[in-house]
Design a protein around this motif. Structure first.
Motif, PDB file in Angstrom:
ATOM      1  N   ARG A  33       0.822  -1.210   0.000  1.00  0.00           N
ATOM      2  CA  ARG A  33       0.000   0.000   0.000  1.00  0.00           C
ATOM      3  C   ARG A  33       0.856   1.260   0.000  1.00  0.00           C
ATOM      4  N   CYS A  34       0.265   2.350  -0.497  1.00  0.00           N
ATOM      5  CA  CYS A  34       0.868   3.673  -0.356  1.00  0.00           C
ATOM      6  C   CYS A  34       0.160   4.390   0.786  1.00  0.00           C
ATOM      7  N   TYR A  35       0.934   4.910   1.732  1.00  0.00           N
ATOM      8  CA  TYR A  35       0.367   5.552   2.923  1.00  0.00           C
ATOM      9  C   TYR A  35       0.495   7.077   2.903  1.00  0.00           C
ATOM     10  N   GLY A  36       1.312   7.597   2.000  1.00  0.00           N
ATOM     11  CA  GLY A  36       1.503   9.044   1.983  1.00  0.00           C
ATOM     12  C   GLY A  36       2.782   9.421   1.266  1.00  0.00           C
ATOM     13  N   VAL A  37       3.326  10.579   1.644  1.00  0.00           N
ATOM     14  CA  VAL A  37       4.488  11.099   0.916  1.00  0.00           C
ATOM     15  C   VAL A  37       5.272  12.068   1.797  1.00  0.00           C
ATOM     16  N   TYR A  38       6.583  12.055   1.618  1.00  0.00           N
ATOM     17  CA  TYR A  38       7.441  13.072   2.243  1.00  0.00           C
ATOM     18  C   TYR A  38       7.551  14.249   1.282  1.00  0.00           C
ATOM     19  N   VAL A  39       7.410  15.460   1.820  1.00  0.00           N
ATOM     20  CA  VAL A  39       7.341  16.667   0.987  1.00  0.00           C
ATOM     21  C   VAL A  39       8.252  17.745   1.565  1.00  0.00           C
ATOM     22  N   SER A  90       0.029  12.155   5.251  1.00  0.00           N
ATOM     23  CA  SER A  90      -0.609  10.847   5.342  1.00  0.00           C
ATOM     24  C   SER A  90      -2.004  10.915   4.737  1.00  0.00           C
ATOM     25  N   ALA A  91      -2.384   9.858   3.984  1.00  0.00           N
ATOM     26  CA  ALA A  91      -3.728   9.817   3.397  1.00  0.00           C
ATOM     27  C   ALA A  91      -4.063   8.388   2.999  1.00  0.00           C
ATOM     28  N   GLN A  92      -5.360   8.119   2.860  1.00  0.00           N
ATOM     29  CA  GLN A  92      -5.774   6.790   2.387  1.00  0.00           C
ATOM     30  C   GLN A  92      -5.397   6.601   0.927  1.00  0.00           C
ATOM     31  N   ASN A  93      -5.486   7.687   0.141  1.00  0.00           N
ATOM     32  CA  ASN A  93      -5.153   7.596  -1.284  1.00  0.00           C
ATOM     33  C   ASN A  93      -4.222   8.726  -1.692  1.00  0.00           C
ATOM     34  N   THR A  94      -3.270   8.387  -2.553  1.00  0.00           N
ATOM     35  CA  THR A  94      -2.317   9.364  -3.083  1.00  0.00           C
ATOM     36  C   THR A  94      -2.369   9.308  -4.599  1.00  0.00           C
ATOM     37  N   ILE A  95      -2.372  10.469  -5.225  1.00  0.00           N
ATOM     38  CA  ILE A  95      -2.447  10.537  -6.686  1.00  0.00           C
ATOM     39  C   ILE A  95      -1.243  11.275  -7.227  1.00  0.00           C
ATOM     40  N   LEU A  96      -0.541  10.636  -8.160  1.00  0.00           N
ATOM     41  CA  LEU A  96       0.538  11.289  -8.893  1.00  0.00           C
ATOM     42  C   LEU A  96      -0.073  11.967 -10.117  1.00  0.00           C
ATOM     43  N   ALA A  97      -0.025  13.282 -10.132  1.00  0.00           N
ATOM     44  CA  ALA A  97      -0.514  14.059 -11.285  1.00  0.00           C
ATOM     45  C   ALA A  97       0.546  15.100 -11.621  1.00  0.00           C
ATOM     46  N   THR A  98       1.786  14.607 -11.727  1.00  0.00           N
ATOM     47  CA  THR A  98       2.970  15.474 -11.763  1.00  0.00           C
ATOM     48  C   THR A  98       3.392  15.902 -13.156  1.00  0.00           C
TER      49      THR A  98
END
Length: 525
Positions: free
Chosen positions: A170-176, A188-196
């Motif tokens: 699973r993906c749990y989030g991202v470091y920013v 942290s989130a339930q869903n992460t979207i790459l729209a980069t």
């Protein structure tokens, strides 16, 4: 730690569409590494391809897309996108996007035609469609109480179960990285979207904005996503050639409305290369220009539409007219100097019809994704359409999910790094990468050129990795790390394809194989 229901990385049309479809039901974080309107979507001039009537048909749109894609388009995906085209445009109209009107057209809007299209099906807002769409949607983004925008924030890496030592995918989030303060934040989130978006900045000459650094593909690959068809880099045939013009695109619609490509002596050359002449797909036109420039030692060729009435040109191409005039070029009286430039990545992270990647709760939408729509060469004005259709599909899939328990995420660890001593290393490596990618992995490729590029990428990767491990992250270091990985993926895909197809042309393998196959890379993590 910042907790949201959904994290969207990227503020182009894909990110905006997703945010607006989700925000009535979920709390959304929209992360963008510069300002809200700095992505490639705002730069899109031409428009959106969709069947809106006027004697056109879904089957014709599908046919044109597949022909342009040189046999690699997924027919099911292509049909799905084409069938949802009108719905996508109607959604934008409902958001009050100011498309150019035409009362003589049964649709009520002016439809233009671009290379590779058999019909006039491009709805547009003069010659600045992307800007009109993004400005309209950004007002709604900023006004929505459930959307929090984080400008000047660049994503570093995704946080997955494997990285946390868990027995899941699973993906749990991202470091920013907050570039305004230099601090790294945990999202942290339930869903992460790459729209980069894409990776145009891997090349020396590009129509893309500075933010197009291949971030999403690189992050997805490091997290364990398959990547496909990265060799298919679209070089837009007509980028304005002028020492004071940076990445200014001359839209496909100029040729669609009768613009002619000419040599310095005024003679046309496209009829010698393809029976469709100036209306051939972009890969054909770009290679023809590249051929003529190399053969004759030219710095550029010329796009001439001065035979059209001046008032027509000024009303249909106001931004191109104004920008060229600033540089001393009057398009109503003289031709426009143009060269090809890296424009669009047809490959990317592999996704399905709901924009899902190989990692649970991680989606990819827009140019960062390889959906199967574009095949070996994207048909003009299908890109914005793809953003809207797949963003809506992803939103529906997310809204249908059951809520899962939150996971504690560790903070970013920079206890073993120091401030960089010489940042000139980043600037030097950046310049070297972009130049050899242009020289060796450009419009026309050979085995020897690709091998040279691969050798240099290996050396740069080692140097950049060492730098990354020892010094605190910065915006430039994060982008450079992503660019060199994206360049490696492009070269690996190009070396694996032993044929010429669509945007990939090899002198060592000039023929096209009878059976079309995707180039799929599988990460080892």
């Amino acid at each position: 730690m910042f907790r949201f229901d959904v994290i969207i990385i990227g503020s182009g049309l894909a990110g905006f569409t997703l945010a607006l479809h989700l925000a009535d039901h979920q709390r959304v974080a929209l992360i963008t590494k510069k300002n809200l309107l700095d992505g490639a979507s705002s730069w899109a001039q031409g428009g959106i391809a969709a069947v809106l009537g006027n004697g056109d048909s879904i089957d014709e749109h599908i046919h044109d897309t597949i022909i342009s894609g040189a046999g690699l388009c997924d027919e099911n995906v292509t049909r799905y996108v084409a069938e949802h085209g009108k719905e996508a445009v109607n959604w934008l109209i409902s958001q009050e996007v100011p498309f150019t009107k035409d009362e003589t057209n049964p649709t009520g809007y002016h439809l233009t035609r671009e290379g590779g299209h058999s019909q006039r099906r491009i709805i547009h807002a003069a010659d600045a469609t992307g800007r009109a769409i993004q400005e309209t949607l950004s007002e709604k983004i900023l006004a929505h109480s459930n959307i929090t925008v984080f400008e000047q924030h660049i994503a570093i890496d995704l946080i997955t179960g494997k990285k946390l030592g868990l027995d899941d995918n699973r993906c749990y989030g991202v470091y920013v990285l907050d570039t305004s303060t230099g601090t790294v934040k945990t999202f942290s989130a339930q869903n992460t979207i790459l729209a980069t978006g894409g990776a145009g900045k891997v090349y020396l000459y590009t129509t893309n904005p500075d933010v197009a650094a291949g971030d999403g593909v690189a992050m997805g690959w490091r997290a364990g996503c398959r990547v496909a068809n990265m060799e298919f880099v679209q070089f837009h045939p007509t980028c304005l050639y002028h020492p004071h013009a940076k990445s200014f695109l001359i839209t496909e619609a100029v040729r669609g409305e009768g613009g002619l490509l000419k040599l310095p002596d005024g003679n046309r050359f496209m009829p010698d290369h393809d029976e469709r002449a100036e209306l051939a797909p972009r890969d054909v036109v770009a290679r023809a220009i590249d051929f003529e420039m190399k053969k004759r030692g030219l710095d550029c060729v010329y796009l001439d539409i001065s035979h059209k009435p001046a008032d027509f040109l000024i009303s249909h191409f106001p931004n191109i007219y104004a920008r060229c005039l600033e540089l001393g070029i009057d398009i109503t009286r003289e031709p426009i100097p143009v060269v090809p430039a890296a424009h669009y990545s047809c490959g990317g992270i592999m996704t399905d019809l709901q924009a899902r990647t190989d990692i649970t709760n991680l989606y990819a939408v827009g140019e960062v994704a390889q959906t199967g729509l574009h095949g070996a060469n994207r048909l003009a004005s299908n890109s914005l359409l793809e953003c809207i259709v797949f963003a809506k599909a992803a939103a529906q899939d997310i809204l249908n999910q059951d809520k899962v328990s939150e996971q504690f995420l560790p903070e970013w660890d920079e206890s073993r790094v120091t401030d960089a001593d010489e940042e000139i290393v980043i600037a030097h490596n950046w310049g070297e990468l972009r130049r050899f990618m242009w020289d060796y992995v450009g419009i026309v490729r050979t085995n020897k050129r690709l091998q040279r590029a691969q050798h240099r990428i290996k050396l740069l990767t080692e140097e950049i990795d060492e730098y990354y491990q020892n010094f605190r992250v910065s915006n430039d270091l994060i982008e450079l790390r992503n660019l060199v990985l994206t360049a490696d993926l492009i070269v690996r895909c190009a070396m694996a394809r032993h044929e010429s197809r669509g945007l990939h042309f090899s002198r060592d393998y000039p023929a096209m194989l009878p059976h079309a196959e995707n180039t799929v890379l599988q990460p080892q993590i």
